[in-house]
Write a protein that holds these residues in place. Structure first.
Motif, PDB file in Angstrom:
ATOM      1  N   CYS A   1      -4.295  -4.247  -0.358  1.00 42.75           N
ATOM      2  CA  CYS A   1      -3.394  -4.101   0.978  1.00 42.75           C
ATOM      3  C   CYS A   1      -4.138  -3.389   2.307  1.00 42.75           C
ATOM      4  N   LEU A   2      -5.210  -2.808   2.121  1.00 40.68           N
ATOM      5  CA  LEU A   2      -6.047  -2.267   3.168  1.00 40.68           C
ATOM      6  C   LEU A   2      -5.163  -1.086   3.735  1.00 40.68           C
ATOM      7  N   MET A   3      -4.215  -0.736   3.558  1.00 38.05           N
ATOM      8  CA  MET A   3      -3.480   0.205   4.249  1.00 38.05           C
ATOM      9  C   MET A   3      -2.854   1.541   3.549  1.00 38.05           C
ATOM     10  N   GLY A   4      -3.319   1.776   2.246  1.00 34.16           N
ATOM     11  CA  GLY A   4      -2.898   2.681   1.493  1.00 34.16           C
ATOM     12  C   GLY A   4      -1.556   2.575   0.581  1.00 34.16           C
ATOM     13  N   ALA A   5      -1.274   1.392   0.561  1.00 35.58           N
ATOM     14  CA  ALA A   5       0.280   1.236  -0.185  1.00 35.58           C
ATOM     15  C   ALA A   5       0.167   0.831  -1.478  1.00 35.58           C
TER      16      ALA A   5
END
Length: 102
Positions: A58-62
């Motif tokens: 996801c590249l956003m920590g999710a």
């Protein structure tokens, strides 16, 4: 080695040196571990249940796909953790050392 990520801009930031699985790499101040690792290679870690190498999702920590560990075993999300000078990261999954009861 050519990495999966390729830096196109902001190349004038100060360099930061860190170690990934015993190999020295260089990142730039403000980079995340994910950017540093994928700019220097093609994967973030090994999958826990197979031979595949993982590169984040996801590249956003999710999504939980980019966990790496420091030398003390502390877990970090590579996509949201900033690099630090001298940081030593392991991409290998933890191995269980189950004590056998007598």
């Amino acid at each position: 080695m050519t990495g999966r990520f390729r830096r196109l801009d902001e190349t004038d930031r100060a360099p930061v040196r860190l170690t990934v699985d015993g190999s020295d790499i260089t990142a730039l101040t403000g980079d995340t571990l994910m950017v540093a690792m994928l700019a220097n290679g093609h994967a973030l870690r090994s999958a826990e249940f197979g031979p595949e190498r993982r590169a984040g999702f996801c590249l956003m920590g999710a999504c939980q796909d980019c966990w790496v560990r420091d030398a003390d075993g502390n877990a970090f999300r590579a996509c949201s953790t900033e690099v630090a000078e001298g940081l030593a990261i392991s991409t290998q999954p933890l191995t269980a050392d189950w004590a056998v009861a007598p």
